[in-house]
Design a protein around this motif. Structure first.
Motif, mmCIF file in Angstrom:
data_model
loop_
_atom_site.group_PDB
_atom_site.id
_atom_site.type_symbol
_atom_site.label_atom_id
_atom_site.label_comp_id
_atom_site.label_asym_id
_atom_site.label_seq_id
_atom_site.Cartn_x
_atom_site.Cartn_y
_atom_site.Cartn_z
ATOM 1 N N CYS A 164 0.819 -1.218 0.000
ATOM 2 C CA CYS A 164 0.000 0.000 0.000
ATOM 3 C C CYS A 164 0.850 1.265 0.000
ATOM 4 N N TYR A 165 1.994 1.218 0.653
ATOM 5 C CA TYR A 165 2.855 2.391 0.687
ATOM 6 C C TYR A 165 3.354 2.741 -0.710
ATOM 7 N N GLY A 168 -0.116 4.965 4.330
ATOM 8 C CA GLY A 168 0.122 3.876 3.386
ATOM 9 C C GLY A 168 0.382 2.528 4.031
ATOM 10 N N CYS A 204 -5.988 -0.805 2.283
ATOM 11 C CA CYS A 204 -4.908 0.159 2.467
ATOM 12 C C CYS A 204 -5.380 1.338 3.302
ATOM 13 N N MET A 244 -4.496 4.543 3.692
ATOM 14 C CA MET A 244 -3.680 5.564 3.044
ATOM 15 C C MET A 244 -3.553 6.827 3.880
ATOM 16 N N LEU A 253 0.647 4.408 -2.556
ATOM 17 C CA LEU A 253 0.517 5.804 -2.140
ATOM 18 C C LEU A 253 1.566 6.666 -2.829
ATOM 19 N N ARG A 303 4.133 -1.703 6.884
ATOM 20 C CA ARG A 303 4.595 -0.777 5.854
ATOM 21 C C ARG A 303 6.114 -0.707 5.930
#
Length: 279
Positions: free
Chosen positions: A54-55, A89, A83, A85, A58, A261
């Motif tokens: 997810c990071y 993230g 995620c 965000m 982002l 993350r």
């Protein structure tokens, strides 16, 4: 916030998505974590090169990606994940509510591949936890706890590594910081969860003379976890979320999340479809 489902933006769709994508052909190894009639919740179905986590999603969106469900690819296959965000993230790997309708009394195979609903209560899967935390670069584990008075406590372990299945998905943790107590790396009455292998009701890897995943409270088994003998923390116990002094039978918590993350010591540099780590 009551559950991940309430984080979902109504009608949100990233510009990176391709208009008119046939959601019937959505590919993800863990697509079972989204109900068939909710595949349209995936916010990046048209991405040609999927982010690792997810990071990275982002960063690829220049910080504009919104909370929700995304396709990511931490290993050879794509998966769906929720995620967070707005919180930086984070890839959500676990979410539970104290009165969850999702049972966490699952087998080794189910904990390996994941179960539940990725927009609500779920376990993303030990295999994907391994893939995510196995690099490149260092990752950290985030824990978020919300009690019945809406008091939120946070904690981070940096770095984190979940080893592969042949090692029993052993948990390796680094230094802790946060407003929550350190319930995983402090040895409190033989409750040292760091360096423990994962235990489920059908695979006993703990240090107790009984299987900790089978031990019941109010008729509900403990669920899979990195038990010692047995637990100073257990975020997979459905009727009592347990995290030492922060969440227990006397101090009830309503929700808990686990997220991963990249570590703050790792700077991801993006250039087109390529990336590298700078430590």
């Amino acid at each position: 916030m009551k559950s991940l489902r309430y984080w979902l933006p109504v009608g949100a769709m990233l510009l990176l998505s391709v208009a008119g994508v046939d959601m019937k052909h959505l590919q993800a190894e863990n697509l079972n974590l989204i109900p068939p009639d909710q595949h349209n919740l995936v916010l990046n179905p048209g991405m040609r090169v999927l982010p690792r986590d997810c990071y990275e999603m982002l960063m690829t969106s220049s910080g504009t990606a919104r909370d929700g469900v995304y396709l990511i690819q931490p290993g050879d296959s794509s998966i769906v994940a929720y995620c967070a965000m707005q919180e930086g993230g984070w890839t959500v790997v676990q979410h539970i509510t104290v009165n969850s309708s999702v049972s966490f009394d699952q087998t080794w195979a189910e904990y390996k591949q994941g179960f539940g609903d990725v927009t609500g209560d779920h376990w993303l899967g030990n295999e994907y936890l391994h893939q995510l935390t196995n690099g490149p670069g260092r990752y950290k584990l985030g824990v978020k706890l919300v009690d019945r008075n809406a008091v939120t406590k946070l904690g981070e372990y940096d770095p984190v590594l979940v080893e592969d299945e042949s090692s029993g998905y052993r948990l390796r943790l680094g230094l802790f910081q946060g407003t929550a107590v350190d319930a995983l790396t402090l040895d409190t009455e033989n409750y040292l969860h760091d360096n423990q292998r994962f235990t489920t009701k059908d695979r006993d890897n703990d240090n107790y003379f009984q299987n900790c995943a089978k031990l019941e409270f109010q008729g509900v088994p403990g669920g899979g976890w990195w038990y010692d003998a047995c637990a100073g923390a257990n975020l997979n116990r459905r009727n009592v979320i347990y995290w030492q002094k922060d969440c227990n039978k006397e101090r009830l918590c309503k929700y808990a999340w686990m997220m991963v993350r990249p570590s703050d010591t790792v700077k991801l540099i993006h250039s087109g479809d390529c990336k590298k780590d700078e430590l």
